[in-house]
Design a protein around this motif. Structure first.
Motif, short mmCIF file in Angstrom:
data_model
loop_
_atom_site.label_atom_id
_atom_site.label_comp_id
_atom_site.label_asym_id
_atom_site.label_seq_id
_atom_site.Cartn_x
_atom_site.Cartn_y
_atom_site.Cartn_z
N PRO A 115 1.23 -1.20 0.09
CA PRO A 115 0.24 0.18 0.07
C PRO A 115 1.06 0.52 -0.06
O PRO A 115 1.95 1.88 0.68
N ARG A 116 0.28 2.35 -0.27
CA ARG A 116 0.95 3.72 -0.66
C ARG A 116 0.89 4.87 -0.89
O ARG A 116 -0.35 4.58 -1.90
N VAL A 117 0.98 6.13 -0.97
CA VAL A 117 0.16 7.40 -1.20
C VAL A 117 1.03 7.64 -2.56
O VAL A 117 1.71 7.58 -3.18
N GLY A 122 -5.70 10.92 -2.06
CA GLY A 122 -6.04 11.24 -0.79
C GLY A 122 -4.43 11.12 0.09
O GLY A 122 -3.47 10.55 -0.56
N PRO A 123 -4.54 11.57 0.99
CA PRO A 123 -4.27 11.22 1.33
C PRO A 123 -3.08 10.20 2.10
O PRO A 123 -1.86 9.95 3.33
N ASP A 124 -3.88 9.23 2.10
CA ASP A 124 -3.79 7.93 2.69
C ASP A 124 -3.56 6.94 1.56
O ASP A 124 -3.53 6.88 0.67
N PRO A 125 -2.41 5.60 2.38
CA PRO A 125 -1.52 4.53 1.59
C PRO A 125 -3.00 3.66 0.83
O PRO A 125 -4.18 3.81 1.46
N ILE A 126 -2.61 3.48 0.04
CA ILE A 126 -3.77 2.76 -1.03
C ILE A 126 -3.11 1.52 -1.16
O ILE A 126 -1.95 0.84 -1.96
N ASP A 127 -4.26 0.22 -0.75
CA ASP A 127 -3.71 -0.77 -1.05
C ASP A 127 -4.08 -1.11 -2.42
O ASP A 127 -5.61 -1.57 -2.75
#
Length: 272
Positions: A115-117, A122-127
């Motif tokens: 997962p990474r930004v 947006g500000p949260d890491p995405i899987d």
């Protein structure tokens, strides 16, 4: 033999009337002794099939989130339909294409992307699910094919040694191939004729863009959507030694070879 030229085709390009002209240019470059490697995506075709199957495509900041069902669609579309169509067009142009994907003798080796930004996500890491990061390229296989006069045509899937398959953005695969093969040119062909100052005005094409100028264009909102990951991956490739990345639109006969010979004449050339 000459140095490698890596050409990345968007799925929409393979399905377009321009594919015949691109294939003819590839065949001509190959006949001149260039080592040409083609990489392709299949985004539009995958989205279309997902909708037919009742799936809802999830795209975040120009990147597809890939669950198990979406991965099956990517296998069917990119390693299936689009790869066959691209090879058929090249055969018709007199080239000798060989269709490959990441699990073809680990042509593209990969691991699951953590997962990474991401810019624009947006500000949260995405899987991103079954999405991979390239860890290796089978240069021996590509070298054997190229020296023998074949054109490797690689679908944008990666695989690991345990046999897991990953969906990978075709720009990323193309960039990593260009780095591994020390390509003299990397050409990204999509439905946009280059980096534009104004997306609604094709005449606002920027012929030459440095990495610093490109980053500023993203920050200023001039570059948006799917062009952001395209530029970011290109900057990473340039940082790792690729001399120039060319961003071009659907091409007429002779334009692909011309852009390689005269950078920025047809699309946008990204330079350090």
């Amino acid at each position: 033999m000459s140095a490698y030229v890596v050409i990345k085709l968007g799925g929409e390009v393979v399905a377009s009337a321009h594919m015949a002209a691109i294939a003819a240019d590839v065949a001509e470059m190959q006949a001149r002794g260039e080592r040409v490697v083609v990489v392709h995506g299949g985004g539009p075709q995958a989205t279309e099939l997902q909708k037919k199957l009742g799936q809802t495509p999830k795209i975040v900041a120009g990147r597809r989130i890939t669950d198990a069902e979406t991965l099956d669609v990517m296998k069917m579309i990119v390693a299936g339909k689009v790869n066959v169509d691209a090879c058929a067009a090249l055969v018709a142009a007199g080239a000798r294409p060989v269709g490959l994907h990441g699990a073809s003798a680990l042509a593209v080796e990969a691991v699951k992307r953590p997962p990474r930004v991401v810019t624009g996500g947006g500000p949260d890491p995405i899987d991103f699910g079954h999405v991979g990061d390239v860890t290796g390229i089978n240069e021996e296989l590509l070298g054997l094919l190229s020296v023998a006069g074949y054109v490797p045509v690689i679908a944008c899937l990666g695989a690991d040694r345990a046999g897991n398959v990953y969906n990978i953005n075709a720009d990323v695969v193309a960039n990593q191939l260009a780095i591994a093969l020390d390509a003299k040119a990397l050409v990204l062909v999509s439905d946009v004729r280059g980096v534009l100052r104004d997306v609604s005005d094709p005449a606002s094409r920027i012929a030459r863009l440095s990495v610093a100028e490109g980053r500023q264009a993203i920050a200023d909102g001039i570059v948006t959507k799917g062009m952001i990951p395209k530029l970011e991956e290109s900057f990473a490739a340039i940082a790792e030694g690729v001399n120039a990345v060319h961003v071009v639109g659907r091409l007429g006969r002779g334009q692909l070879a011309r852009e390689v010979a005269e950078p920025g004449s047809v699309g946008t050339v990204l330079v350090p």
